[in-house]
Motif scaffolding. Structure first.
Motif, PDB file in Angstrom:
ATOM      1  N   LEU A  34       0.784  -1.508   0.311  1.00 36.51           N
ATOM      2  CA  LEU A  34      -0.126   0.092   0.297  1.00 36.51           C
ATOM      3  C   LEU A  34       0.849   0.954   0.074  1.00 36.51           C
ATOM      4  O   LEU A  34       0.642   1.855  -0.592  1.00 36.51           O
ATOM      5  CB  LEU A  34      -0.979   0.100   1.443  1.00 36.51           C
ATOM      6  CG  LEU A  34      -1.924  -1.065   1.081  1.00 36.51           C
ATOM      7  CD1 LEU A  34      -2.522  -1.131   2.088  1.00 36.51           C
ATOM      8  CD2 LEU A  34      -3.248  -0.775  -0.151  1.00 36.51           C
ATOM      9  N   ILE A  35       2.058   0.919   1.111  1.00 39.03           N
ATOM     10  CA  ILE A  35       3.066   2.710   0.977  1.00 39.03           C
ATOM     11  C   ILE A  35       2.596   2.872  -0.508  1.00 39.03           C
ATOM     12  O   ILE A  35       3.698   3.668  -0.878  1.00 39.03           O
ATOM     13  CB  ILE A  35       3.993   2.070   2.267  1.00 39.03           C
ATOM     14  CG1 ILE A  35       2.905   2.161   3.220  1.00 39.03           C
ATOM     15  CG2 ILE A  35       4.771   2.922   1.786  1.00 39.03           C
ATOM     16  CD1 ILE A  35       3.814   2.128   4.856  1.00 39.03           C
ATOM     17  N   LYS A  36       3.886   1.818  -0.810  1.00 38.72           N
ATOM     18  CA  LYS A  36       5.387   1.479  -2.382  1.00 38.72           C
ATOM     19  C   LYS A  36       3.946   2.220  -3.104  1.00 38.72           C
ATOM     20  O   LYS A  36       4.175   3.102  -4.276  1.00 38.72           O
ATOM     21  CB  LYS A  36       5.288   0.636  -2.642  1.00 38.72           C
ATOM     22  CG  LYS A  36       6.639   0.062  -1.778  1.00 38.72           C
ATOM     23  CD  LYS A  36       7.010  -1.274  -2.230  1.00 38.72           C
ATOM     24  CE  LYS A  36       8.557  -1.248  -2.177  1.00 38.72           C
ATOM     25  NZ  LYS A  36       8.781  -2.953  -2.632  1.00 38.72           N
ATOM     26  N   ALA A  37       2.675   1.452  -3.332  1.00 42.91           N
ATOM     27  CA  ALA A  37       1.971   2.562  -4.320  1.00 42.91           C
ATOM     28  C   ALA A  37       1.159   3.421  -4.507  1.00 42.91           C
ATOM     29  O   ALA A  37       0.021   4.432  -5.014  1.00 42.91           O
ATOM     30  CB  ALA A  37       0.774   1.188  -4.210  1.00 42.91           C
ATOM     31  N   GLY A  38       1.282   4.249  -2.649  1.00 42.43           N
ATOM     32  CA  GLY A  38       0.965   5.383  -3.380  1.00 42.43           C
ATOM     33  C   GLY A  38       0.070   5.938  -2.234  1.00 42.43           C
ATOM     34  O   GLY A  38      -0.491   7.085  -2.000  1.00 42.43           O
ATOM     35  N   VAL A  39      -0.750   4.414  -1.455  1.00 44.12           N
ATOM     36  CA  VAL A  39      -2.120   4.701  -1.203  1.00 44.12           C
ATOM     37  C   VAL A  39      -1.920   4.353  -0.186  1.00 44.12           C
ATOM     38  O   VAL A  39      -3.480   5.143   0.129  1.00 44.12           O
ATOM     39  CB  VAL A  39      -3.411   3.620  -2.347  1.00 44.12           C
ATOM     40  CG1 VAL A  39      -3.217   4.365  -3.949  1.00 44.12           C
ATOM     41  CG2 VAL A  39      -2.726   2.628  -1.778  1.00 44.12           C
ATOM     42  N   PHE A  40      -1.435   4.434   1.019  1.00 46.47           N
ATOM     43  CA  PHE A  40      -1.709   4.278   1.781  1.00 46.47           C
ATOM     44  C   PHE A  40      -1.815   5.532   3.295  1.00 46.47           C
ATOM     45  O   PHE A  40      -0.611   6.075   2.920  1.00 46.47           O
ATOM     46  CB  PHE A  40      -0.268   3.367   2.723  1.00 46.47           C
ATOM     47  CG  PHE A  40      -0.172   3.189   4.351  1.00 46.47           C
ATOM     48  CD1 PHE A  40      -0.540   1.902   4.641  1.00 46.47           C
ATOM     49  CD2 PHE A  40      -0.076   4.095   5.393  1.00 46.47           C
ATOM     50  CE1 PHE A  40      -1.023   1.808   6.402  1.00 46.47           C
ATOM     51  CE2 PHE A  40       0.175   3.970   6.187  1.00 46.47           C
ATOM     52  CZ  PHE A  40      -0.202   2.414   7.154  1.00 46.47           C
ATOM     53  N   LEU A  41      -2.796   5.634   4.446  1.00 48.13           N
ATOM     54  CA  LEU A  41      -3.357   6.451   4.364  1.00 48.13           C
ATOM     55  C   LEU A  41      -2.535   6.412   6.002  1.00 48.13           C
ATOM     56  O   LEU A  41      -2.389   7.689   6.862  1.00 48.13           O
ATOM     57  CB  LEU A  41      -4.749   7.270   4.116  1.00 48.13           C
ATOM     58  CG  LEU A  41      -4.555   7.935   3.059  1.00 48.13           C
ATOM     59  CD1 LEU A  41      -6.096   9.017   2.342  1.00 48.13           C
ATOM     60  CD2 LEU A  41      -3.476   9.149   2.242  1.00 48.13           C
ATOM     61  N   GLY A  42      -2.795   5.814   6.281  1.00 49.62           N
ATOM     62  CA  GLY A  42      -3.093   5.165   8.125  1.00 49.62           C
ATOM     63  C   GLY A  42      -3.709   3.713   8.268  1.00 49.62           C
ATOM     64  O   GLY A  42      -4.153   2.716   7.455  1.00 49.62           O
ATOM     65  N   ALA A  43      -3.479   3.147   9.031  1.00 52.54           N
ATOM     66  CA  ALA A  43      -4.257   1.718   9.766  1.00 52.54           C
ATOM     67  C   ALA A  43      -4.059   1.979  11.049  1.00 52.54           C
ATOM     68  O   ALA A  43      -3.272   2.124  11.917  1.00 52.54           O
ATOM     69  CB  ALA A  43      -3.390   0.888   9.184  1.00 52.54           C
TER      70      ALA A  43
END
Lengths: 138, 412
Positions: A34-43
Motif C-alpha cells: 500500500l505504501i509503495k503504491a502511494g495509497v496508504f494513509l493510515g492503519a
C-alpha cells in the motif's frame, strides 16, 4: 477519495491470541504494498473487545457495558484508510488483504464537501471545533 | 458479476498494476512505447476473458504473463531477430537474475518515472506521459482533466513516444551527474499535474480535482523509491498541505475563499499531519530546496489555529530564502505581502515599489491590487484608488474585477 477497509475479528483475535509470525509478516508485506503504491494513509489494529466497553443510549438514560462482546463476526479488529479513485479500486485493495478467512468491509470516508456548509448545525459544529479541537495544529 | 461491474473491476486492477507492468515490460523490450502497447494488449485480453472467467486472484501476475507472451511473439515477428536476441542475451549476461524481484520492479518503476518525465519532452508531453504510463489514466480521462479534445492528448502521447525513441533515451536511472536535473524534471511534472487539479473550480469535471490525488499518489511512490532525496519529501509535503485545504477553499457555489478567510475546521487535519511529517523528513535530509521552502510556508499557515496566530515573520524569512534559491517576481510579491503582515504596509510597499520599477509584472493584476491594499492601509487613498482601478482593468476574472472596482469606489 478516502476509503476505510475494516477487518472483522475472529475467535483468536477476540481471545487475545497474538497473531502468528507469518500473519504479522504477511500484513507487513501488505502494508508495504500500500505504501509503495502511494495509497496508504493510515492503519490501526484494535485489541480484543474484552479490553473495551460500550455506551448504550436509551432515551435520556445510558448504560455502560464492559466487553467482551459476543457477536465476534461483527466486531472490528482493525482498519486501514487508503486513497482510491473508485470503490472498485478500494475493493481491489481489500481483495489483497492476506487473510484466509474473515471479512473486509469497504466503506467510503465522508468528505468535507459532503456537508452543506450553510446548514446551521454544521456551522455551529465548525465554530465549536475551531474553538476546541485539540491537535488542531500539530 | 455482470460485464459492466467486471469492467469497472478491471479498470481498478489496471490503475493499481499498470505502472509496474509497463515498467517491467520496458526493461524487457527496451522501448517504453512498445511496453505500453504490450500492456494495453494484456488489458484488452483481460477485458475479453475476465467477464467470462472472473477476475483472477493474482490479476497483476496474469497481466504480466500475457504481456510477456505478446512481447515474445512480437520479437519472433521482427526481422532483425538475431540482432535483438544478441542484444537481449548480452543484457541478460550483464544483469543476472535479480535476487529480489520486488526490488527489481521498484528499479524498473523508477526508470519508467524518469523516462516519462525526460527533459527531451516538452512539459505538456511529460505531464501526459506521466498520467498515462504512471497513473494508468486513459487518453480520454487525461483529455477530460485538461479540458482538451481526446485527439490532442492521443497525439501528444504518440509524439512523446516517438521523441523518446528518436532520442534513443536509455531505460536507466540517470547517472549521479545528471540526477539532480532529471529529478527536477520529474518533480516539476508531478507538481504540474497537481496544480492542474488544484486550479480546478467547482463544476469542472470531477477528473480535474482527481489530478491532485494522482499527483499525491505519485509523490508518495517517489518518496518510497528515492527516500534520501530531500526535495521529493518537500514536494510531497507541499502537495499534502495544499490539498488539506481543498475542502475549505471554495464556497458552496464554487467561489474562491482566500486563505485567511477559510474555515480552518474544514481543513483535512490527517492530511496536514502527513504534510508536516513529510516536511520534517525533508528537513532532516539537508538544506531546504524550493519545494520544501514552499511547504514550510504552507506549514506556517497549517500550524496557525486562527489567522491571527500566523507567524508572518517566519513566512517572510522563508520567502526571502525562496527568492534567493528560485528568484521570481511572483515570489517577491508574496514576500511583500508577508513582510507587510509582519512589519507593516510601509515595509511591504518598499518591496512592491522595487517590483514596479523592475517592470516584470507590468500586466499582472495582483501587483497593483497588492500595492493598492498597502496604500489604502497607509491612508494614501487617492493613489490606492488608481491602483485598484488599474488592477480591475488587468484581471480577466469578472468577479475579481467587481471586487476591485468596489474597493476603488469605497476609497472615494
Amino acid at each position: 477519495m478516502k476509503y476505510m477497509l475494516l477487518i472483522t475479528s475472529d475467535a483468536a483475535s477476540e481471545a487475545g491470541v497474538p497473531p502468528s509470525r507469518e500473519l504479522i509478516a504477511a500484513m507487513g508485506g501488505y502494508n508495504d504494498e500500500l505504501i509503495k503504491a502511494g495509497v496508504f494513509l493510515g492503519a490501526e489494529g484494535l485489541r480484543a473487545s474484552s479490553s473495551g466497553a460500550r455506551v448504550a443510549f436509551h432515551g435520556d438514560e445510558h448504560e455502560i457495558i464492559d466487553g467482551p462482546f459476543t457477536e465476534t463476526k461483527e466486531l472490528i479488529a482493525g482498519f486501514w484508510i487508503i486513497q482510491a479513485s473508485s470503490k472498485e479500486e478500494a475493493v481491489a485493495w481489500a481483495e489483497r488483504v492476506p487473510i484466509g478467512s474473515g471479512t473486509i468491509e469497504v466503506r467510503r470516508v465522508v468528505d468535507p464537501s459532503d456537508f452543506d456548509r450553510d446548514d446551521e448545525h454544521v456551522q455551529r459544529e465548525v465554530a465549536w471545533r475551531t474553538e476546541n479541537e485539540p491537535g488542531f495544529a500539530s | 458479476m455482470n460485464t459492466a461491474t467486471t469492467h469497472r473491476a478491471i479498470e481498478a486492477v489496471w490503475r493499481i498494476e499498470s505502472a509496474r507492468l509497463i515498467a517491467t515490460l520496458a526493461r524487457m523490450v527496451r522501448d517504453v512505447g512498445l511496453a505500453e502497447e504490450l500492456a494495453q494488449d494484456a488489458l484488452v485480453a483481460a477485458l475479453e476473458q475476465w467477464p467470462e472467467s472472473g477476475v483472477p486472484r493474482n490479476a497483476g501476475a496474469w497481466l504480466t504473463a500475457i504481456a510477456k507472451r505478446r512481447a515474445i511473439d512480437n520479437w519472433r515477428r521482427q526481422e532483425n531477430l538475431q540482432k535483438k536476441y544478441a542484444m537481449l542475451a548480452h543484457d541478460l549476461e550483464q544483469a543476472p537474475d535479480e535476487p529480489d524481484p520486488d526490488a527489481a520492479i521498484d528499479d524498473d518503476l523508477l526508470r519508467l518515472i524518469f523516462i516519462s518525465c525526460h527533459p527531451v519532452l516538452a512539459k505538456p508531453a511529460r505531464v501526459a506521459m506521466t498520467l498515462r504510463l504512471l497513473c494508468g489514466l486513459s487518453t480520454d480521462e487525461i483529455a477530460r482533466a485538461f479540458l482538451v479534445p481526446t485527439a490532442t492528448i492521443a497525439q501528444r502521447i504518440v509524439r512523446a513516444k516517438r521523441t523518446l525513441s528518436a532520442a534513443n533515451v536509455p531505460f536507466e536511472v540517470p547517472s549521479r551527474s545528471e540526477f539532480p536535473e532529471r529529478l527536477g524534471s520529474v518533480l516539476e511534472a508531478v507538481y504540474l499535474v497537481f496544480n492542474e487539479g488544484y486550479s480546478a473550480t467547482t463544476g469542472d469535471d470531477w477528473m480535474r480535482p482527481a489530478l491532485c490525488q494522482e499527483a499525491l499518489r505519485l509523490g508518495r511512490i517517489l518518496a518510497e523509491l528515492v527516500p534520501k532525496e530531500s526535495e521529493v519529501h518537500g514536494l510531497v509535503a507541499l502537495m499534502e498541505l495544499q490539498a488539506s485545504r481543498i475542502g475549505a477553499r471554495t464556497t458552496a457555489v464554487g467561489l474562491p475563499i482566500l486563505l485567511l478567510d477559510q474555515d480552518r475546521a474544514r481543513w483535512d487535519h490527517l492530511q496536514i499531519q502527513r504534510g508536516l511529517a513529510a516536511l520534517s523528513r525533508s528537513t532532516s535530509l539537508g538544506a531546504l530546496g524550493p519545494y520544501a521552502l514552499q511547504a514550510a510556508i504552507a506549514a506556517c499557515h497549517a500550524s496557525a489555529r486562527i489567522p491571527d496566530e500566523t507567524d508572518w515573520g517566519q513566512i517572510a524569512a522563508l520567502y526571502e530564502a525562496l527568492s534567493q534559491l528560485a528568484p521570481s517576481p511572483v515570489v517577491e510579491l508574496n514576500r511583500a505581502v508577508a513582510v507587510s503582515m509582519a512589519f507593516g504596509p510601509a515595509a511591504g510597499l518598499d518591496i512592491v515599489d522595487e517590483l514596479v520599477a523592475g517592470g516584470t509584472l507590468a500586466n499582472y493584476h495582483l501587483l497593483p491590487s497588492v500595492r493598492g491594499d498597502f496604500l489604502a492601509k497607509l491612508g494614501r487613498h487617492a493613489e490606492a484608488r488608481v491602483e485598484f482601478e488599474r488592477a480591475a482593468s488587468l484581471t480577466r476574472n469578472a468577479r475579481e474585477r467587481t471586487l476591485l472596482l468596489e474597493r476603488a469606489v469605497e476609497l472615494g
